[in-house]
Design a protein around this motif. Sequence first.
Motif, PDB file in Angstrom:
ATOM      1  N   TYR A   9      47.700  45.852  33.009  1.00 48.68           N
ATOM      2  CA  TYR A   9      48.389  44.751  33.674  1.00 48.68           C
ATOM      3  C   TYR A   9      48.421  44.939  35.197  1.00 48.68           C
ATOM      4  CZ  TYR A   9      49.931  43.382  29.013  1.00 48.68           C
ATOM      5  OH  TYR A   9      49.975  43.008  27.696  1.00 48.68           O
ATOM      6  N   GLU A  10      48.455  46.194  35.647  1.00 47.10           N
ATOM      7  CA  GLU A  10      48.426  46.455  37.085  1.00 47.10           C
ATOM      8  C   GLU A  10      47.074  46.091  37.694  1.00 47.10           C
ATOM      9  OE1 GLU A  10      49.783  50.408  37.996  1.00 47.10           O
ATOM     10  OE2 GLU A  10      51.701  50.072  36.988  1.00 47.10           O
ATOM     11  N   TYR A  11      46.042  46.024  36.873  1.00 47.32           N
ATOM     12  CA  TYR A  11      44.694  45.675  37.325  1.00 47.32           C
ATOM     13  C   TYR A  11      44.313  44.248  36.939  1.00 47.32           C
ATOM     14  CZ  TYR A  11      43.589  50.371  38.894  1.00 47.32           C
ATOM     15  OH  TYR A  11      43.561  51.554  39.599  1.00 47.32           O
ATOM     16  N   ALA A  12      45.245  43.501  36.380  1.00 49.66           N
ATOM     17  CA  ALA A  12      44.929  42.151  35.875  1.00 49.66           C
ATOM     18  C   ALA A  12      44.366  41.245  36.964  1.00 49.66           C
ATOM     19  CB  ALA A  12      46.163  41.515  35.239  1.00 49.66           C
ATOM     20  N   SER A  13      44.936  41.283  38.144  1.00 48.99           N
ATOM     21  CA  SER A  13      44.445  40.431  39.232  1.00 48.99           C
ATOM     22  C   SER A  13      43.019  40.812  39.619  1.00 48.99           C
ATOM     23  CB  SER A  13      45.376  40.530  40.440  1.00 48.99           C
ATOM     24  OG  SER A  13      44.881  39.734  41.489  1.00 48.99           O
ATOM     25  N   ALA A  14      42.755  42.093  39.767  1.00 47.33           N
ATOM     26  CA  ALA A  14      41.407  42.555  40.127  1.00 47.33           C
ATOM     27  C   ALA A  14      40.402  42.198  39.036  1.00 47.33           C
ATOM     28  CB  ALA A  14      41.413  44.060  40.372  1.00 47.33           C
ATOM     29  N   ILE A  15      40.795  42.335  37.769  1.00 50.39           N
ATOM     30  CA  ILE A  15      39.909  42.014  36.650  1.00 50.39           C
ATOM     31  C   ILE A  15      39.619  40.513  36.628  1.00 50.39           C
ATOM     32  CG2 ILE A  15      39.751  41.937  34.123  1.00 50.39           C
ATOM     33  CD1 ILE A  15      41.413  44.625  34.193  1.00 50.39           C
ATOM     34  N   THR A  16      40.664  39.713  36.825  1.00 49.58           N
ATOM     35  CA  THR A  16      40.503  38.253  36.810  1.00 49.58           C
ATOM     36  C   THR A  16      39.598  37.795  37.951  1.00 49.58           C
ATOM     37  OG1 THR A  16      42.648  37.987  35.752  1.00 49.58           O
ATOM     38  CG2 THR A  16      41.747  36.063  36.880  1.00 49.58           C
ATOM     39  N   LYS A  17      39.784  38.338  39.143  1.00 52.30           N
ATOM     40  CA  LYS A  17      38.936  37.965  40.287  1.00 52.30           C
ATOM     41  C   LYS A  17      37.489  38.389  40.051  1.00 52.30           C
ATOM     42  CE  LYS A  17      42.592  37.925  43.714  1.00 52.30           C
ATOM     43  NZ  LYS A  17      43.233  38.625  44.824  1.00 52.30           N
TER      44      LYS A  17
END
Length: 179
Positions: A9-17
Motif C-alpha cells: 500500500y505504501e507503493y500503491a501510488s508508484a505502482i499505479t503511475k
Amino acid sequence: MEKRHIDPYEYASAITKANARGILLTTKAEGEVDTMVIGWGLIGTLWGKPTFTAFVRTSRHTHALLEKNPQFTINVPLDRLSKRIFAVAGTKSGRHVDKAELLGLTLANGSKVDVPAIAEAPITLECKVVYGQMMDRDAVPKATRERFYPADVTDVDASGSCYYHEIYYGEIVDSYVLE
C-alpha cells in the motif's frame, strides 16, 4: 540478490503511475516462464486482503499459463521499462519465443509463489489468484467496446468477436524490492 520487504500500500501510488506506462505481469507453469506488458491493473483490498487485479486477454499465452498455475508476479520498474523490454514483452508471444531468455532478464525465485520476480523491474508483488471472472461483453459501454475491442482486428475468437479479458484478482502474498 536481496529482497527488501515492503508494504504494497505504501507503493500503491508508484505502482499505479508505472502501470499507466506499462509494467510486467509474469507467470510460470510446467517450467515455462512468460512475461507480458500490462497497462490495466488495480491495487486494492478484496475480502480484507491486499490484492492486485490484472486483466489478461483470453487469447494470450499468459492466460493459458495462468489457467494451469493461478499465480503471478507484478514487476514494476523504478523508472520506465526499457524500450527493448517493452517492445518484446509487449508484442511477442510466449508461444513462439522465450521472452526472458531473448531479453536476458534476470529472474529471481519467488518467495511464496512458484513464479519469478524480474530484477529489471524490481518492485515485486507476488500474487495468488483468489477469483477470476470473464468480462461481460454486453456490460462494456459501446464507446469502450469500439475503442478497445474493435470488430476489425485479427485477434478474434471462434465467434468472430475480439477477445475480451479475464479479470484475475490476486491476493498479494509477498511484496518486496529486489536490490
